[in-house]
Design a protein around this motif. Structure first.
Motif, PDB file in Angstrom:
ATOM      1  N   ASP A   1       6.831  26.856  28.709  1.00  0.00           N
ATOM      2  CA  ASP A   1       7.303  28.164  28.444  1.00  0.00           C
ATOM      3  C   ASP A   1       8.442  27.779  27.789  1.00  0.00           C
ATOM      4  O   ASP A   1       9.469  27.393  28.335  1.00  0.00           O
ATOM      5  CB  ASP A   1       7.726  28.980  29.676  1.00  0.00           C
ATOM      6  CG  ASP A   1       8.148  30.301  29.308  1.00  0.00           C
ATOM      7  OD1 ASP A   1       8.718  30.386  28.240  1.00  0.00           O
ATOM      8  OD2 ASP A   1       7.990  31.222  30.090  1.00  0.00           O
TER       9      ASP A   1
ATOM     10  N   GLY B   1      22.396  29.034  27.273  1.00  0.00           N
ATOM     11  CA  GLY B   1      22.060  28.136  28.722  1.00  0.00           C
ATOM     12  C   GLY B   1      23.280  27.184  28.782  1.00  0.00           C
ATOM     13  O   GLY B   1      23.960  26.785  29.781  1.00  0.00           O
TER      14      GLY B   1
ATOM     15  N   TRP C   1      12.176  29.454  28.285  1.00  0.00           N
ATOM     16  CA  TRP C   1      12.780  29.156  29.295  1.00  0.00           C
ATOM     17  C   TRP C   1      13.195  27.768  29.472  1.00  0.00           C
ATOM     18  O   TRP C   1      14.269  27.442  30.227  1.00  0.00           O
ATOM     19  CB  TRP C   1      12.025  29.562  30.600  1.00  0.00           C
ATOM     20  CG  TRP C   1      12.106  30.874  31.020  1.00  0.00           C
ATOM     21  CD1 TRP C   1      11.021  31.961  31.101  1.00  0.00           C
ATOM     22  CD2 TRP C   1      13.098  31.572  31.607  1.00  0.00           C
ATOM     23  NE1 TRP C   1      11.561  33.139  31.538  1.00  0.00           N
ATOM     24  CE2 TRP C   1      12.676  32.984  31.666  1.00  0.00           C
ATOM     25  CE3 TRP C   1      14.549  31.216  32.179  1.00  0.00           C
ATOM     26  CZ2 TRP C   1      13.570  33.895  32.466  1.00  0.00           C
ATOM     27  CZ3 TRP C   1      15.265  32.177  32.780  1.00  0.00           C
ATOM     28  CH2 TRP C   1      14.881  33.378  32.823  1.00  0.00           C
ATOM     29  N   TYR C   2      12.226  26.996  29.053  1.00  0.00           N
ATOM     30  CA  TYR C   2      12.795  25.521  29.011  1.00  0.00           C
ATOM     31  C   TYR C   2      13.912  25.183  28.223  1.00  0.00           C
ATOM     32  O   TYR C   2      14.899  24.313  28.430  1.00  0.00           O
ATOM     33  CB  TYR C   2      11.526  24.494  28.535  1.00  0.00           C
ATOM     34  CG  TYR C   2      11.837  23.070  28.601  1.00  0.00           C
ATOM     35  CD1 TYR C   2      11.907  22.390  29.663  1.00  0.00           C
ATOM     36  CD2 TYR C   2      12.302  22.197  27.425  1.00  0.00           C
ATOM     37  CE1 TYR C   2      12.292  21.093  29.874  1.00  0.00           C
ATOM     38  CE2 TYR C   2      12.425  21.212  27.269  1.00  0.00           C
ATOM     39  CZ  TYR C   2      12.552  20.530  28.413  1.00  0.00           C
ATOM     40  OH  TYR C   2      12.843  19.151  28.642  1.00  0.00           O
TER      41      TYR C   2
ATOM     42  N   PHE D   1      16.379  27.573  27.609  1.00  0.00           N
ATOM     43  CA  PHE D   1      17.278  28.123  28.150  1.00  0.00           C
ATOM     44  C   PHE D   1      18.004  27.165  29.285  1.00  0.00           C
ATOM     45  O   PHE D   1      19.069  26.996  29.449  1.00  0.00           O
ATOM     46  CB  PHE D   1      17.066  29.353  28.523  1.00  0.00           C
ATOM     47  CG  PHE D   1      18.165  29.895  29.399  1.00  0.00           C
ATOM     48  CD1 PHE D   1      19.366  30.395  28.742  1.00  0.00           C
ATOM     49  CD2 PHE D   1      18.084  30.222  30.802  1.00  0.00           C
ATOM     50  CE1 PHE D   1      20.343  30.984  29.440  1.00  0.00           C
ATOM     51  CE2 PHE D   1      19.169  31.072  31.441  1.00  0.00           C
ATOM     52  CZ  PHE D   1      20.099  31.440  30.765  1.00  0.00           C
ATOM     53  N   LEU D   2      17.145  26.754  30.227  1.00  0.00           N
ATOM     54  CA  LEU D   2      17.471  26.055  31.468  1.00  0.00           C
ATOM     55  C   LEU D   2      17.384  24.557  31.264  1.00  0.00           C
ATOM     56  O   LEU D   2      18.339  23.835  31.899  1.00  0.00           O
ATOM     57  CB  LEU D   2      16.496  26.682  32.707  1.00  0.00           C
ATOM     58  CG  LEU D   2      16.468  27.969  33.109  1.00  0.00           C
ATOM     59  CD1 LEU D   2      15.472  28.116  33.897  1.00  0.00           C
ATOM     60  CD2 LEU D   2      17.633  28.180  33.661  1.00  0.00           C
TER      61      LEU D   2
ATOM     62  N   LEU E   1       8.536  24.550  33.997  1.00  0.00           N
ATOM     63  CA  LEU E   1       8.643  25.643  32.857  1.00  0.00           C
ATOM     64  C   LEU E   1       8.515  24.771  31.480  1.00  0.00           C
ATOM     65  O   LEU E   1       8.995  25.549  30.581  1.00  0.00           O
ATOM     66  CB  LEU E   1      10.224  26.033  32.770  1.00  0.00           C
ATOM     67  CG  LEU E   1      10.614  26.814  34.181  1.00  0.00           C
ATOM     68  CD1 LEU E   1      12.066  27.266  34.362  1.00  0.00           C
ATOM     69  CD2 LEU E   1       9.592  28.227  33.873  1.00  0.00           C
TER      70      LEU E   1
ATOM     71  N   PHE F   1      19.076  30.642  22.857  1.00  0.00           N
ATOM     72  CA  PHE F   1      18.520  30.319  24.236  1.00  0.00           C
ATOM     73  C   PHE F   1      19.476  29.009  24.625  1.00  0.00           C
ATOM     74  O   PHE F   1      19.960  28.918  25.907  1.00  0.00           O
ATOM     75  CB  PHE F   1      17.265  30.079  24.244  1.00  0.00           C
ATOM     76  CG  PHE F   1      16.472  31.274  24.190  1.00  0.00           C
ATOM     77  CD1 PHE F   1      16.416  32.351  25.077  1.00  0.00           C
ATOM     78  CD2 PHE F   1      15.037  31.297  23.586  1.00  0.00           C
ATOM     79  CE1 PHE F   1      15.661  33.401  25.431  1.00  0.00           C
ATOM     80  CE2 PHE F   1      14.338  32.509  23.422  1.00  0.00           C
ATOM     81  CZ  PHE F   1      14.782  33.472  24.509  1.00  0.00           C
TER      82      PHE F   1
ATOM     83  N   ILE G   1      12.346  21.936  36.522  1.00  0.00           N
ATOM     84  CA  ILE G   1      12.359  22.620  35.195  1.00  0.00           C
ATOM     85  C   ILE G   1      11.094  22.081  34.322  1.00  0.00           C
ATOM     86  O   ILE G   1      10.297  22.771  33.816  1.00  0.00           O
ATOM     87  CB  ILE G   1      13.760  22.750  34.461  1.00  0.00           C
ATOM     88  CG1 ILE G   1      14.591  23.634  35.200  1.00  0.00           C
ATOM     89  CG2 ILE G   1      13.532  23.169  33.059  1.00  0.00           C
ATOM     90  CD1 ILE G   1      16.029  23.584  34.687  1.00  0.00           C
TER      91      ILE G   1
END
Length: 116
Positions: free
Chosen positions: A58, A10, A61-62, A64-65, A55, A6, A51
């Motif tokens: 999560d 990213g 997602w955190y 990754f982004l 996020l 992840f 973010i």
């Protein structure tokens, strides 16, 4: 293994995005001023605020982004290098303006993204 994937994907996407934006903006708008780095870091701070707000709970997602994309997209080291280059060239005023816009703008835009 999933965490590294992840973050790595990213970061790769963030770095490529930073490169493309830097090439696009370059010195077209304000000669002899790192507008591309400033823009990227401010946009990254705003995005990170969003973010973190939405996020952080999560982790996938955190990672990754937030950690990956924003970490690869923004660039503290380039900003510091540019500030030092201005200072060595006796452009202390430009260095201080750039530093101020970067730090204060980044904090304000992070909170702007967080409270959007």
């Amino acid at each position: 293994m999933g965490t590294l994937l992840f973050v790595g994907i990213g970061a790769a996407l963030g770095s490529v995005s930073r490169y493309d934006i830097t090439k696009f903006i370059g010195a077209r708008i304000i000669p002899n001023f790192p507008l591309a780095t400033l823009t990227i870091n401010l946009v990254g701070a705003f995005c990170l605020g969003i973010i973190v707000r939405y996020l952080l709970h999560d982790s996938a997602w955190y990672l990754f982004l937030g950690t990956g994309f924003c970490g690869g997209f923004t660039t503290f080291s380039t900003m510091i290098n540019e500030i030092i280059e201005f200072s060595l060239a006796k452009n202390i005023h430009v260095a201080l303006v750039y530093l101020s816009f970067s730090l204060l703008g980044g904090i304000l835009l992070f909170f702007g993204g967080f409270f959007i």
